[in-house]
Design a protein around this motif. Sequence first.
Motif, PDB file in Angstrom:
ATOM      1  N   PHE A  72       0.747  -1.059  -0.103  1.00  0.00           N
ATOM      2  CA  PHE A  72      -0.148   0.156  -0.040  1.00  0.00           C
ATOM      3  C   PHE A  72       1.032   1.131  -0.148  1.00  0.00           C
ATOM      4  O   PHE A  72       1.896   1.313   0.659  1.00  0.00           O
ATOM      5  CB  PHE A  72      -1.015  -0.068   1.088  1.00  0.00           C
ATOM      6  N   GLU A  74      -0.286   4.729   0.061  1.00  0.00           N
ATOM      7  CA  GLU A  74      -0.814   5.961   0.437  1.00  0.00           C
ATOM      8  C   GLU A  74      -2.044   5.639   1.672  1.00  0.00           C
ATOM      9  O   GLU A  74      -2.631   4.594   1.657  1.00  0.00           O
ATOM     10  CB  GLU A  74      -1.604   6.782  -0.535  1.00  0.00           C
ATOM     11  N   GLY A  75      -2.034   6.682   2.449  1.00  0.00           N
ATOM     12  CA  GLY A  75      -3.342   6.768   3.602  1.00  0.00           C
ATOM     13  C   GLY A  75      -2.881   7.629   4.682  1.00  0.00           C
ATOM     14  O   GLY A  75      -1.897   8.175   4.656  1.00  0.00           O
ATOM     15  N   THR A  76      -3.671   7.422   5.418  1.00  0.00           N
ATOM     16  CA  THR A  76      -3.615   8.288   6.933  1.00  0.00           C
ATOM     17  C   THR A  76      -3.870   7.301   8.146  1.00  0.00           C
ATOM     18  O   THR A  76      -4.959   6.756   8.098  1.00  0.00           O
ATOM     19  CB  THR A  76      -4.721   9.364   6.793  1.00  0.00           C
ATOM     20  N   SER A 104      -7.333   5.752   7.072  1.00  0.00           N
ATOM     21  CA  SER A 104      -7.829   5.576   5.927  1.00  0.00           C
ATOM     22  C   SER A 104      -6.736   5.054   4.625  1.00  0.00           C
ATOM     23  O   SER A 104      -5.731   5.838   4.448  1.00  0.00           O
ATOM     24  CB  SER A 104      -8.232   7.155   5.263  1.00  0.00           C
ATOM     25  N   ILE A 105      -7.022   4.005   4.193  1.00  0.00           N
ATOM     26  CA  ILE A 105      -5.982   3.103   3.467  1.00  0.00           C
ATOM     27  C   ILE A 105      -6.769   2.724   2.082  1.00  0.00           C
ATOM     28  O   ILE A 105      -7.578   1.835   2.066  1.00  0.00           O
ATOM     29  CB  ILE A 105      -5.130   1.984   4.107  1.00  0.00           C
ATOM     30  N   PRO A 106      -6.669   3.376   1.186  1.00  0.00           N
ATOM     31  CA  PRO A 106      -7.299   2.974  -0.140  1.00  0.00           C
ATOM     32  C   PRO A 106      -7.010   1.970  -0.459  1.00  0.00           C
ATOM     33  O   PRO A 106      -6.007   1.467  -0.528  1.00  0.00           O
ATOM     34  CB  PRO A 106      -6.860   4.168  -1.200  1.00  0.00           C
ATOM     35  N   GLY A 107      -8.094   1.000  -1.091  1.00  0.00           N
ATOM     36  CA  GLY A 107      -7.799  -0.130  -1.824  1.00  0.00           C
ATOM     37  C   GLY A 107      -7.712  -1.297  -0.824  1.00  0.00           C
ATOM     38  O   GLY A 107      -7.319  -2.421  -1.100  1.00  0.00           O
ATOM     39  N   ASP A 109      -9.033  -4.132   2.328  1.00  0.00           N
ATOM     40  CA  ASP A 109     -10.145  -4.476   2.871  1.00  0.00           C
ATOM     41  C   ASP A 109     -10.173  -4.795   4.493  1.00  0.00           C
ATOM     42  O   ASP A 109      -8.873  -4.761   5.014  1.00  0.00           O
ATOM     43  CB  ASP A 109     -10.560  -5.986   2.164  1.00  0.00           C
TER      44      ASP A 109
END
Length: 141
Positions: A72, A74-76, A104-107, A109
């Motif tokens: 991963f 990107e994310g916060t 918040s981690i795009p992609g 599950d």
Amino acid sequence: MITRTASARYEGLGKDGKGHISSQSGVLEETPYGFGTRFGDEKGTNPEELIAASHAACFTMALSFALAGAGFSEGTLETTAKVKLDKEGEGFKVSRSDLELTASIPGIDAEKFAEIAAGAKANCPISKLLNAEITLTHTLS
């Protein structure tokens, strides 16, 4: 091996004493602590607050690296640690550290995220420290 240092000085004893904490980096420099900052509302810090800051920061960084290692990019992550100080007999004990994470981690599950987060919690150095052997050397002058 990396060694980081901090120091504490306490003048006077018990409730009447006052202390100061300093860190190698200079982030803490003669920061006040004492009975009033630990059990009251005086301005300054206390050991439990410093453990909470350390645990939140360490876990969040460990999780960040684990997520990057899992692919991963990107994310916060935002973590609050709540360290509990409980009365025990004649004294006190730090009984737990509760980590509260918002992420918040795009992609990703939910199941994969929970697995990676649990690994970061178990393996961050401060989590390990809270169960570590503690040594003491002393000099009395």
